[in-house]
Design a protein around this motif. Structure first.
Motif, PDB file in Angstrom:
ATOM      1  N   VAL A 150      -9.606   4.098   7.789  1.00 39.83           N
ATOM      2  CA  VAL A 150      -8.877   3.835   6.547  1.00 39.83           C
ATOM      3  C   VAL A 150      -8.627   2.342   6.384  1.00 39.83           C
ATOM      4  O   VAL A 150      -8.837   1.769   5.302  1.00 39.83           O
ATOM      5  CB  VAL A 150      -7.550   4.618   6.525  1.00 39.83           C
ATOM      6  CG1 VAL A 150      -6.689   4.186   5.336  1.00 39.83           C
ATOM      7  CG2 VAL A 150      -7.810   6.120   6.456  1.00 39.83           C
ATOM      8  N   VAL A 167      -3.492   5.086  -0.396  1.00 39.73           N
ATOM      9  CA  VAL A 167      -4.119   5.983   0.565  1.00 39.73           C
ATOM     10  C   VAL A 167      -3.671   7.397   0.210  1.00 39.73           C
ATOM     11  O   VAL A 167      -2.523   7.780   0.462  1.00 39.73           O
ATOM     12  CB  VAL A 167      -3.744   5.639   2.016  1.00 39.73           C
ATOM     13  CG1 VAL A 167      -4.407   6.635   2.983  1.00 39.73           C
ATOM     14  CG2 VAL A 167      -4.151   4.219   2.361  1.00 39.73           C
ATOM     15  N   GLY A 201      -2.843  -1.143  -2.990  1.00 38.87           N
ATOM     16  CA  GLY A 201      -3.693  -0.149  -2.356  1.00 38.87           C
ATOM     17  C   GLY A 201      -3.053   1.222  -2.376  1.00 38.87           C
ATOM     18  O   GLY A 201      -1.824   1.351  -2.457  1.00 38.87           O
ATOM     19  N   VAL A 207      -8.260   4.628  -0.839  1.00 37.21           N
ATOM     20  CA  VAL A 207      -8.934   5.437   0.170  1.00 37.21           C
ATOM     21  C   VAL A 207      -8.397   6.859   0.045  1.00 37.21           C
ATOM     22  O   VAL A 207      -7.181   7.076   0.094  1.00 37.21           O
ATOM     23  CB  VAL A 207      -8.702   4.917   1.599  1.00 37.21           C
ATOM     24  CG1 VAL A 207      -9.388   5.844   2.616  1.00 37.21           C
ATOM     25  CG2 VAL A 207      -9.241   3.497   1.748  1.00 37.21           C
ATOM     26  N   VAL A 230       0.840  -1.191   0.000  1.00 37.19           N
ATOM     27  CA  VAL A 230       0.000   0.000   0.000  1.00 37.19           C
ATOM     28  C   VAL A 230       0.878   1.245   0.000  1.00 37.19           C
ATOM     29  O   VAL A 230       1.838   1.339   0.771  1.00 37.19           O
ATOM     30  CB  VAL A 230      -0.940   0.027   1.221  1.00 37.19           C
ATOM     31  CG1 VAL A 230      -1.728   1.331   1.264  1.00 37.19           C
ATOM     32  CG2 VAL A 230      -1.898  -1.149   1.193  1.00 37.19           C
ATOM     33  N   LEU A 238      -1.596   0.064   9.439  1.00 38.37           N
ATOM     34  CA  LEU A 238      -1.463  -0.894   8.353  1.00 38.37           C
ATOM     35  C   LEU A 238      -0.273  -1.816   8.562  1.00 38.37           C
ATOM     36  O   LEU A 238      -0.292  -2.978   8.136  1.00 38.37           O
ATOM     37  CB  LEU A 238      -1.362  -0.167   7.013  1.00 38.37           C
ATOM     38  CG  LEU A 238      -2.589   0.673   6.624  1.00 38.37           C
ATOM     39  CD1 LEU A 238      -2.414   1.221   5.217  1.00 38.37           C
ATOM     40  CD2 LEU A 238      -3.878  -0.131   6.737  1.00 38.37           C
ATOM     41  N   LEU A 297      -9.957  -0.161   3.372  1.00 38.22           N
ATOM     42  CA  LEU A 297      -9.013  -0.897   2.528  1.00 38.22           C
ATOM     43  C   LEU A 297      -9.341  -2.383   2.470  1.00 38.22           C
ATOM     44  O   LEU A 297      -9.031  -3.058   1.487  1.00 38.22           O
ATOM     45  CB  LEU A 297      -7.577  -0.735   3.045  1.00 38.22           C
ATOM     46  CG  LEU A 297      -6.833   0.539   2.692  1.00 38.22           C
ATOM     47  CD1 LEU A 297      -5.466   0.551   3.368  1.00 38.22           C
ATOM     48  CD2 LEU A 297      -6.663   0.698   1.174  1.00 38.22           C
ATOM     49  N   SER A 298      -9.964  -2.893   3.518  1.00 40.78           N
ATOM     50  CA  SER A 298     -10.263  -4.320   3.572  1.00 40.78           C
ATOM     51  C   SER A 298     -11.445  -4.635   2.662  1.00 40.78           C
ATOM     52  O   SER A 298     -12.287  -3.778   2.405  1.00 40.78           O
ATOM     53  CB  SER A 298     -10.571  -4.746   5.008  1.00 40.78           C
ATOM     54  OG  SER A 298     -11.706  -4.066   5.506  1.00 40.78           O
ATOM     55  N   ALA A 306      -7.711  -1.448  -3.671  1.00 42.23           N
ATOM     56  CA  ALA A 306      -8.549  -0.435  -3.034  1.00 42.23           C
ATOM     57  C   ALA A 306      -7.828   0.900  -2.977  1.00 42.23           C
ATOM     58  O   ALA A 306      -6.600   0.958  -2.835  1.00 42.23           O
ATOM     59  CB  ALA A 306      -8.957  -0.870  -1.627  1.00 42.23           C
ATOM     60  N   TYR A 362       0.557  -5.192   6.148  1.00 43.69           N
ATOM     61  CA  TYR A 362       0.834  -4.655   4.820  1.00 43.69           C
ATOM     62  C   TYR A 362       2.314  -4.306   4.662  1.00 43.69           C
ATOM     63  O   TYR A 362       2.990  -3.974   5.632  1.00 43.69           O
ATOM     64  CB  TYR A 362       0.024  -3.377   4.582  1.00 43.69           C
ATOM     65  CG  TYR A 362      -1.454  -3.566   4.391  1.00 43.69           C
ATOM     66  CD1 TYR A 362      -1.998  -3.789   3.123  1.00 43.69           C
ATOM     67  CD2 TYR A 362      -2.327  -3.489   5.468  1.00 43.69           C
ATOM     68  CE1 TYR A 362      -3.366  -3.932   2.939  1.00 43.69           C
ATOM     69  CE2 TYR A 362      -3.704  -3.631   5.296  1.00 43.69           C
ATOM     70  CZ  TYR A 362      -4.205  -3.855   4.031  1.00 43.69           C
ATOM     71  OH  TYR A 362      -5.564  -4.000   3.852  1.00 43.69           O
TER      72      TYR A 362
END
Length: 242
Positions: free
Chosen positions: A220, A85, A83, A135, A5, A22, A224-225, A133, A27
């Motif tokens: 967050v 963020v 991912g 976010v 991520v 995370l 993400l999940s 994903a 992650y």
């Protein structure tokens, strides 16, 4: 397979809390920061102490070339990008009608255009991942507006629109896109504020307190999940009413 991520603005405040959360979730972290090398090294040391897999990336997202190049750098190092963020942001407070154009242009370039460019560059890699994903960290200001922060609130409101469009556009391809809208959160930015400047916000929230960065990080991590939430903005504001 362990997921990778990218967290922008990941060495201070909410971004730093997200990195810690995370990391606990297992992650691999690509942590981008603009210029505070001290905060970056401090965050790296903290993550080292808990055995997190991570790498730091210096990048100014207001620079189109740096924003566009960042995802490829991460994939070259980690092999995948699962991912994103989008947390990096800045503000430049002042009366909108008297603010020079270059001041609000910098906020737009970082908060909105930087996020758009980075997301665009990351999409080809994310769409190759398993259950990817995004976010986007918006703000309560983007929902209800904020006097003295018109430019900041404008960019954060635009990010909510971006979230909705991305979610509808790429949901059929398996990409989940959501946003969080934090209210008044306890970070190092509060140190320069007098209580009188934010007491009305506390009084306007149902929980009657300031939020913690860790509480935003929990939201967050939740978004993400894998799940059924899509193209939605989750308010993390203690029940603020206006």
């Amino acid at each position: 397979m362990t997921k990778t991520v990218l967290i922008t603005g990941g060495t201070r405040g909410i971004g730093r809390a997200v990195a810690h959360r995370l990391a606990r979730d297992g992650y691999r972290l690509a942590i981008a920061y603009r210029g505070d090398a001290h905060a970056a090294q401090q965050t790296a040391a903290e993550l080292d102490s808990i055995g997190a897999q991570h790498r730091l990336y210096q990048a100014d997202l207001a620079d189109p070339q740096q924003a566009a190049a960042l995802p490829a750098r991460i994939v070259a190092d980690f092999g995948t990008l699962d991912g994103l963020v989008n947390n990096a942001g800045m503000t430049d407070d002042g009366a909108f009608l008297t603010m020079e154009g270059e001041r609000y242009q910098r906020v737009l370039d970082t908060n909105l255009f930087g996020t758009m460019r980075l997301t665009s560059a990351a999409l080809p890699y994310l769409l190759q991942a398993d259950r990817p994903a995004i976010v986007i960290v918006s703000s309560l200001g983007g929902v209800v507006g904020k006097e003295g922060q018109v430019t900041y609130a404008t960019t954060k409101g635009a990010l909510i629109g971006l979230t909705q469009w991305l979610g509808r556009k790429y949901g059929p391809q398996g990409l989940r896109v959501n946003a969080v809208a934090p209210g008044f959160i306890r970070t190092d930015m509060m140190d320069s504020l007098e209580p009188s400047m934010y007491q009305h916000i506390i009084e306007g929230s149902a929980l009657q307190r300031i939020g913690d960065a860790e509480e935003v990080a929990d939201a967050v991590a939740f978004l993400l999940s894998p799940g059924y939430i899509q193209a939605t903005t989750l308010r993390v504001d203690g029940g603020f009413q206006r």
